[in-house]
Scaffold this motif. Structure first.
Motif, PDB file in Angstrom:
ATOM      1  N   SER A   1       0.846  -1.191   0.000  1.00 58.98           N
ATOM      2  CA  SER A   1       0.000   0.000   0.000  1.00 58.98           C
ATOM      3  C   SER A   1       0.883   1.243   0.000  1.00 58.98           C
ATOM      4  CB  SER A   1      -0.898   0.005   1.234  1.00 58.98           C
ATOM      5  OG  SER A   1      -0.108   0.234   2.391  1.00 58.98           O
ATOM      6  N   GLU A   2       0.269   2.410  -0.035  1.00 57.65           N
ATOM      7  CA  GLU A   2       1.056   3.644   0.024  1.00 57.65           C
ATOM      8  C   GLU A   2       1.779   3.797   1.354  1.00 57.65           C
ATOM      9  OE1 GLU A   2      -3.256   5.330   0.389  1.00 57.65           O
ATOM     10  OE2 GLU A   2      -2.307   3.442  -0.205  1.00 57.65           O
ATOM     11  N   PHE A   3       1.394   2.981   2.333  1.00 60.18           N
ATOM     12  CA  PHE A   3       2.041   3.024   3.648  1.00 60.18           C
ATOM     13  C   PHE A   3       3.176   2.004   3.758  1.00 60.18           C
ATOM     14  CE2 PHE A   3      -2.507   4.038   4.158  1.00 60.18           C
ATOM     15  CZ  PHE A   3      -2.386   5.387   4.479  1.00 60.18           C
ATOM     16  N   GLY A   4       3.412   1.248   2.676  1.00 60.35           N
ATOM     17  CA  GLY A   4       4.502   0.277   2.668  1.00 60.35           C
ATOM     18  C   GLY A   4       4.183  -1.016   3.387  1.00 60.35           C
ATOM     19  N   SER A   5       2.918  -1.296   3.630  1.00 60.24           N
ATOM     20  CA  SER A   5       2.536  -2.499   4.370  1.00 60.24           C
ATOM     21  C   SER A   5       1.895  -3.530   3.457  1.00 60.24           C
ATOM     22  CB  SER A   5       1.566  -2.132   5.498  1.00 60.24           C
ATOM     23  OG  SER A   5       0.395  -1.543   4.962  1.00 60.24           O
TER      24      SER A   5
END
Length: 286
Positions: free
Chosen positions: A187-191
């Protein structure tokens, strides 16, 4: 008639990393390492946009999937690029030559090239790749219709359902875990959901196999694999478009004597707020 209860599991997907591999003959015992790999007949290899010829005297040399990578025959790949391959038994060396090729004095092996570079076959493959890519499309623009995603990813859904059915039949989650590792999109959060999903799949498969007749379960899995391979999706298959997500849902019917079960996968695309694109974020198995 007995109906197995379905269970949901969340899975994310993205692309395979392609490498090359070849047979090196009989090494000393200390150089050999036994591994478990999977032959992927759905994976198509192209050079400059053209499918390469994976056929050999022993049959088609399908790519192998192992530890996050897909391994392709050196002979097929080199010859598709106009090169030559030979094997030197004395030095245990695979020689790849692109220009000024000279055959070694070593005895020919199955990885040795002929003196003439075979033409690249232009005919479409006979596997399900002729109906689309077995890897899911990575991203779509924000205005994409869910129906378009459904059409684009039929082959990907086919491959995923087959993997899940094999895992249910054997109890071995290595192939589906490999798919997760290779294809999960952050995701855009790197998760990602890999760890949670992997554990959930293993727990669910173990519980299902503990309470069901394994022979019946195996027959149902085989039926699902056949239906998925032919992309025979049932009437419950559909697409759905929401503001923040797009879904493409595929189901196949598995039938054996006195039993019926539905196998399926939801391919889910989520909106990345940074790129304003839908990315392949999850898959939910039934």
């Amino acid at each position: 008639m007995k109906m197995f209860k379905s269970k949901k599991m969340v899975v994310g997907l993205t692309s395979l990393i392609v490498a090359s591999s070849f047979s090196l003959g009989a090494f000393a015992d200390t150089a050999l390492k036994q591994i478990t790999a999977y032959q992927n007949s759905n994976l198509q290899v192209k050079v400059n946009g053209k499918a390469i010829d994976l056929s050999s005297e022993d049959g088609t040399m399908y790519p192998l999937v192992y530890d996050g990578h897909s391994y392709v025959s050196a002979k097929a790949l080199a010859e598709a690029m106009g090169g030559k391959v030979s094997y030197d038994e004395s030095s245990k060396t695979v020689n790849v030559t692109t220009n000024g090729y000279t055959q070694t004095s070593a005895e020919p092996t199955k990885d040795n090239s002929s003196n003439t570079v075979p033409p690249i076959k232009q005919d479409p493959p006979t596997t399900s790749t002729s109906k689309g890519s077995a890897s899911p499309v990575k991203t779509y623009n924000s205005d994409v219709a869910a129906s378009q995603i459904f059409e684009d990813n039929k082959a990907a859904a086919s491959a995923v359902i087959q993997i899940y059915a094999r895992a249910l039949k054997t109890g071995d989650t290595s192939e589906i875990n490999q798919w997760l590792k290779s294809n999960l999109v952050e995701s855009e959060f790197g998760s990602t959901s890999y760890e949670l999903t992997s554990k959930s799949i293993e727990k669910t498969l173990k519980a299902t196999r503990a309470v069901e007749d394994l022979n019946v379960l195996g027959d149902l899995a085989n039926s699902a694999i056949a239906a998925a391979k032919d992309q025979t999706f049932n009437k419950d298959s559909r697409s759905e478009g929401l503001t923040k997500s797009r879904e493409a849902d595929y189901f196949v019917d598995a039938v054996t004597t006195g039993y019926k079960m539905k196998f399926g996968v939801y391919l889910i695309y989520s909106l990345n707020n940074e790129t304003n694109k839908f990315y392949f974020s999850q898959a939910v198995f039934y």
